[in-house]
Design an enzyme around this catalytic site. Structure first.
Site, PDB file in Angstrom:
ATOM      1  N   GLY A 109      -2.813   3.662   0.043  1.00 59.42           N
ATOM      2  CA  GLY A 109      -2.466   4.025  -1.321  1.00 59.42           C
ATOM      3  C   GLY A 109      -2.233   2.780  -2.137  1.00 59.42           C
ATOM      4  O   GLY A 109      -2.484   1.658  -1.686  1.00 59.42           O
ATOM      5  N   HIS A 110      -1.738   2.961  -3.351  1.00 58.70           N
ATOM      6  CA  HIS A 110      -1.535   1.844  -4.267  1.00 58.70           C
ATOM      7  C   HIS A 110      -0.070   1.457  -4.408  1.00 58.70           C
ATOM      8  O   HIS A 110       0.303   0.773  -5.358  1.00 58.70           O
ATOM      9  CB  HIS A 110      -2.117   2.188  -5.646  1.00 58.70           C
ATOM     10  CG  HIS A 110      -3.601   2.374  -5.645  1.00 58.70           C
ATOM     11  ND1 HIS A 110      -4.317   2.717  -6.775  1.00 58.70           N
ATOM     12  CD2 HIS A 110      -4.523   2.264  -4.644  1.00 58.70           C
ATOM     13  CE1 HIS A 110      -5.610   2.819  -6.467  1.00 58.70           C
ATOM     14  NE2 HIS A 110      -5.754   2.549  -5.187  1.00 58.70           N
TER      15      HIS A 110
END
Length: 392
Positions: A240-241
Site C-alpha cells: 500500500g501507500h
C-alpha cells in the site's frame, strides 16, 4: 378500599418491572426470515432493507443477524435516524454482483447515513472489484466505482472484526462522523489495484482505529480535511501507500487536521510509511499536533516523508506553493529498513515552511548502511540517536 388499591398497585408494579422485563431484551432479526437466501446468487438487497426497517423502528435495541453463507447485495442505503441502538452481526459473507456495472454510479456499495449507535460485528464483504480495475486500466468508459462500506453523518459507531476484500475503490469511508471505533478489521486488495485505499477519514472527530491489518493498492489509511482527535494503534500496513495525512490543500478554504496519533505499528513493503501530502497551491488549511511513535519499517520506500509539492500531471498547480501550514509533528522511536537510500524527506512549502518538526530516536538503514535525509523549508529539532543524520 385503600388496602386493595395498594395491593393492585403492587401487582401492577411487579408485572411491569419483573414479568415484563423480557420486553426490554434486544430485538433479534434473522435475515433469513425476511427472505434472504445464503446461496450467493439470489438478490438479498430487499431482505436487508426490510430487516433494517424493522430494526430502525424498534423501540428497543435490535440485532440484525446474518447467518453463515453468501448473500448477494446490490447498492444499498441504510438510513436513519432510528429509535434505538442497532447491531448488525454478520457470520456470513456479503457479495457484490459479478458485473461491476451493477453498482451504478452512486459511489457506494453499502452506505449508512444519518445513523447513531450502530455496530457492525464480524463478517466479510467481497466487492469483486477485479472487473472494475480491469476496466479502469483499459481506459474504457467505466462507472465511477463504489466504496465498499461508508458511514456519512453518523455518531457512536463501532466496526469490529470486519473483513473486506477486493473493493472497487476505498474499502471503508468515515465522513462527517463523531465517536467512531474501528477494531480488528482486515482489508485486502492487490498492491496494483487502483485507488483501493483501506480506511479514509474526513470531517470527523473522536476516532480510534486499532488492531487492524491493511493490505491495499493505495493508502492503508488516508486522513482528509477536517479530521480531529484520531488515534491509530497496532496497525499492520503493506502493501500500500502507507498512512497518509492528505492530500490536503486542493481547495483554498479547507478545514485543518489536528491531534492525530499513530503508535505501535508495522509497515512492510509499502511505498510510504508515514506521509503528509499537500497540493502545491494556495490554501488556508493546516496540519498540527501529530505524533508518530514506536513504528517499525520493513523495506519501505519512503519511511518518513512530507511532500508539499504534490501536483499530479502538472495540472492546476505548476510554479505555485502550498499554503497548508504544517507544525508540531513528532517522529519518535521509528526504526527499520528503507527500500531507497533517502529514508527521511521533508519537502516543505517555500511560502509556508514546516515548523516544530521533531525527530527523536530514529534508526533507519538502507542495505545495511546508514540512509540519507533531505530538508527543504523546514525547521525543528532532533533528540537522541537519529539515523540517518538529521538535516533539521
Amino acid at each position: 378500599m385503600a388496602p386493595k388499591l395498594v395491593v393492585s398497585c403492587a401487582i401492577l408494579f411487579y408485572l411491569l418491572f419483573f414479568c415484563g422485563t423480557s420486553s426490554y431484551a434486544a430485538y433479534s432479526i434473522n435475515l433469513i426470515k425476511y427472505g434472504a437466501k445464503p446461496d450467493g446468487k439470489t438478490d438479498s438487497t430487499q431482505p436487508f432493507l426490510k430487516a433494517w426497517a424493522a430494526a430502525c423502528k424498534s423501540a428497543t435495541a435490535a440485532t440484525i443477524y446474518v447467518p453463515k453463507g453468501r448473500y448477494l447485495v446490490k447498492a444499498v442505503v441504510f438510513r436513519g435516524p432510528c429509535r434505538n441502538r442497532i447491531t448488525v452481526q454478520i457470520d456470513g459473507t456479503i457479495v457484490a454482483p459479478t458485473d461491476y456495472r451493477a453498482l451504478g454510479n452512486s459511489g457506494y456499495w453499502i452506505l449508512f447515513i444519518k445513523v447513531n449507535s450502530v455496530s457492525v460485528i464480524g463478517g466479510t464483504l467481497d466487492a469483486k472489484g477485479a472487473g472494475f480495475w480491469t476496466c479502469r486500466r483499459s481506459g474504457k468508459n467505466c462507472p465511477v466505482g463504489a466504496r465498499s462500506i461508508t458511514f456519512n453523518w453518523a455518531n457512536n459507531i463501532l466496526v469490529s472484526g470486519l473483513t473486506s476484500i477486493n473493493s472497487q475503490l476505498t474499502h471503508f469511508v468515515i465522513n462527517t462522523c463523531n465517536d467512531v471505533k474501528v477494531q480488528n478489521v482486515k482489508l485486502y486488495a492487490p498492491d496494483q489495484s487502483p485507488n483501493t485505499d483501506g480506511i479514509h477519514v474526513q470531517s470527523s472527530t473522536g476516532l480510534t482505529i486499532t488492531g487492524s491489518t491493511l493490505q491495499t493498492g493505495d493508502d492503508c489509511i488516508s486522513i482528509g480535511p477536517g479530521t480531529r482527535n484520531l488515534v491509530m494503534t497496532s496497525i499492520k500496513c503493506g502493501p500500500g501507500h502507507g498512512v497518509s495525512i492528505g492530500s490536503l490543500g486542493r481547495d483554498l478554504n479547507e478545514a485543518g487536521v489536528q491531534n492525530v496519533t499513530l503508535t505501535n505499528s508495522v509497515f512492510s513493503g509499502s511505498d510510504n510509511g508515514v506521509r503528509i501530502k499537500t497540493w502545491a497551491r494556495p490554501s488556508n488549511g493546516f496540519v498540527k499536533n501529530v505524533v508518530f511513535d514506536n513504528i517499525i519499517m520493513n523495506n519501505v520506500k519512503n519511511p518518513i516523508i512530507i511532500d508539499q509539492n504534490y501536483c499530479p500531471s502538472n495540472q492546476g498547480c505548476p510554479s505555485q506553493s502550498s499554503g497548508v501550514k504544517i507544525s508540531g509533528v513528532t517522529y519518535k522511536n521509528i526504526r527499520g529498513t528503507s527500500a531507497t537510500q533517502e529514508a527521511v524527506t521533508f519537502d516543505c512549502s517555500r511560502s509556508s515552511p514546516c515548523r516544530g518538526i521533531t525527530l527523536h530516536d530514529i534508526k533507519l538503514t538502507y542495505m545495511n548502511k546508514a540512509a540519507t535525509s533531505s530538508c527543504k523549508n523546514v525547521g525543528g529539532t532532533s533528540r537522541g540517536v537519529v539515523v540517518p543524520k538529521s538535516c533539521l
